[in-house]
Design a protein around this motif. Sequence first.
Motif, short mmCIF file in Angstrom:
data_model
loop_
_atom_site.label_atom_id
_atom_site.label_comp_id
_atom_site.label_asym_id
_atom_site.label_seq_id
_atom_site.Cartn_x
_atom_site.Cartn_y
_atom_site.Cartn_z
N VAL A 172 5.79 -0.28 -4.36
CA VAL A 172 4.33 -0.17 -4.29
C VAL A 172 3.94 0.43 -2.94
N ASN A 173 3.23 1.55 -3.00
CA ASN A 173 2.67 2.15 -1.78
C ASN A 173 1.24 1.66 -1.65
N VAL A 174 0.91 1.06 -0.51
CA VAL A 174 -0.40 0.45 -0.32
C VAL A 174 -1.44 1.43 0.23
N GLY A 175 -1.02 2.69 0.47
CA GLY A 175 -1.97 3.67 1.01
C GLY A 175 -2.14 3.52 2.51
N SER A 176 -3.22 4.07 3.03
CA SER A 176 -3.42 4.13 4.48
C SER A 176 -4.76 3.53 4.88
N ILE A 177 -4.72 2.73 5.93
CA ILE A 177 -5.95 2.21 6.51
C ILE A 177 -6.74 3.34 7.18
N GLY A 178 -6.08 4.10 8.03
CA GLY A 178 -6.81 5.01 8.92
C GLY A 178 -6.85 6.46 8.57
N GLN A 179 -6.00 6.90 7.60
CA GLN A 179 -6.01 8.31 7.24
C GLN A 179 -5.54 8.50 5.80
N PRO A 180 -6.35 8.07 4.82
CA PRO A 180 -5.98 8.23 3.41
C PRO A 180 -5.78 9.71 3.05
N ARG A 181 -4.85 9.94 2.11
CA ARG A 181 -4.56 11.32 1.70
C ARG A 181 -4.56 11.48 0.19
N ASP A 182 -5.39 10.69 -0.49
CA ASP A 182 -5.47 10.79 -1.95
C ASP A 182 -6.85 11.25 -2.39
N SER A 183 -7.51 12.00 -1.50
CA SER A 183 -8.86 12.54 -1.76
C SER A 183 -9.93 11.46 -1.85
N ASP A 184 -9.66 10.30 -1.30
CA ASP A 184 -10.63 9.21 -1.21
C ASP A 184 -10.65 8.80 0.26
N TRP A 185 -11.76 9.02 0.94
CA TRP A 185 -11.82 8.81 2.38
C TRP A 185 -11.82 7.33 2.78
N ARG A 186 -12.11 6.45 1.83
CA ARG A 186 -12.21 5.03 2.16
C ARG A 186 -10.85 4.45 2.54
N THR A 187 -10.89 3.47 3.47
CA THR A 187 -9.65 2.82 3.89
C THR A 187 -9.01 2.12 2.70
N SER A 188 -7.68 2.08 2.71
CA SER A 188 -6.91 1.56 1.58
C SER A 188 -5.91 0.52 2.04
N PHE A 189 -5.82 -0.58 1.29
CA PHE A 189 -4.77 -1.57 1.53
C PHE A 189 -4.51 -2.33 0.24
N GLY A 190 -3.46 -3.15 0.24
CA GLY A 190 -3.10 -3.89 -0.96
C GLY A 190 -3.20 -5.38 -0.78
N VAL A 191 -3.36 -6.09 -1.88
CA VAL A 191 -3.35 -7.56 -1.88
C VAL A 191 -2.37 -8.02 -2.95
N PHE A 192 -1.37 -8.79 -2.51
CA PHE A 192 -0.34 -9.29 -3.42
C PHE A 192 -0.51 -10.79 -3.57
N ASN A 193 -0.57 -11.25 -4.83
CA ASN A 193 -0.67 -12.67 -5.14
C ASN A 193 0.74 -13.17 -5.45
N THR A 194 1.30 -13.96 -4.53
CA THR A 194 2.68 -14.40 -4.70
C THR A 194 2.84 -15.43 -5.82
N ASP A 195 1.75 -16.08 -6.20
CA ASP A 195 1.82 -17.10 -7.26
C ASP A 195 1.79 -16.46 -8.64
N SER A 196 0.86 -15.53 -8.86
CA SER A 196 0.74 -14.89 -10.17
C SER A 196 1.56 -13.60 -10.27
N PHE A 197 2.13 -13.18 -9.14
CA PHE A 197 2.91 -11.95 -9.08
C PHE A 197 2.08 -10.75 -9.58
N THR A 198 0.89 -10.63 -8.99
CA THR A 198 0.02 -9.51 -9.33
C THR A 198 -0.38 -8.78 -8.05
N TYR A 199 -0.84 -7.55 -8.22
CA TYR A 199 -1.17 -6.70 -7.08
C TYR A 199 -2.52 -6.03 -7.32
#
Length: 233
Positions: free
Chosen positions: A173-200
């Motif tokens: 899983v690539n969580v993207g970039s906080i400070g310099q996204p490169r997927d044509s979406d300028w908003r900051t990007s990060f991920g959240v992983f739930n270790t109990d439900s094993f979801t992202y």
Amino acid sequence: MLVAIISDIHGNLEALEAALRVIRERNINSIVCLGDIVGYGASPNGCLDLIRPLTPLVLLGNHDEAALQLDKSEYFNPYARIAAEWTHDELTQENREYIKTLPFALERFGVLFVHSSPFQPEEWHYIITPTDAAINFGYFSQPVCFVGHSHVPEVFCEDDKTLEVIPGKKFIVNVGSIGQPRDSDWRTSFGVFNTDSFTYEQVRVEYDVKTAAAKIRKAGLPKALADRLFVGR
């Protein structure tokens, strides 16, 4: 437990602060930083000063390494190399010493975290395509390996079909970039992983991009590094 995974901050303090506000609002239990705290942006020390007391779970990125050892920036494009040289001169001694302590990989919560790839993480390989991912699945035993480096959020499954993280399968899983996204979406990007439900969950947050860009221009860094923040490329 909820774990926020952030990566590729790249000296963008405004983007980091916006992401951390959302992380606090959501009462997320733990934070892992996949590296590249510096490079490109104009607030390297500000970002490092936030990250250092925030979490012990921080990795080394290639731009962090290059900021200490300029010979490591030889393969960078001209803009990245200029930014590495500027950052090298800007870093406080405290932050230099901190970067020296950062590892290439980390295992926590039953999953693996690296900046670039599980295969030779110190060599900064990219995982961009399903073919890249397929090569890397044999180099970790955990059910998930979280990466950054490409600045493009993506979920790769070993079966090359499943698009969401679910139990019983193996993922990169690539969580993207906080400070310099490169997927044509300028908003900051990060991920959240739930270790109990094993979801992202992939999270996008608006931030004060105008201030971040203005700081880059004021610092005398290449104008292109400011302009790209507005388009996410």
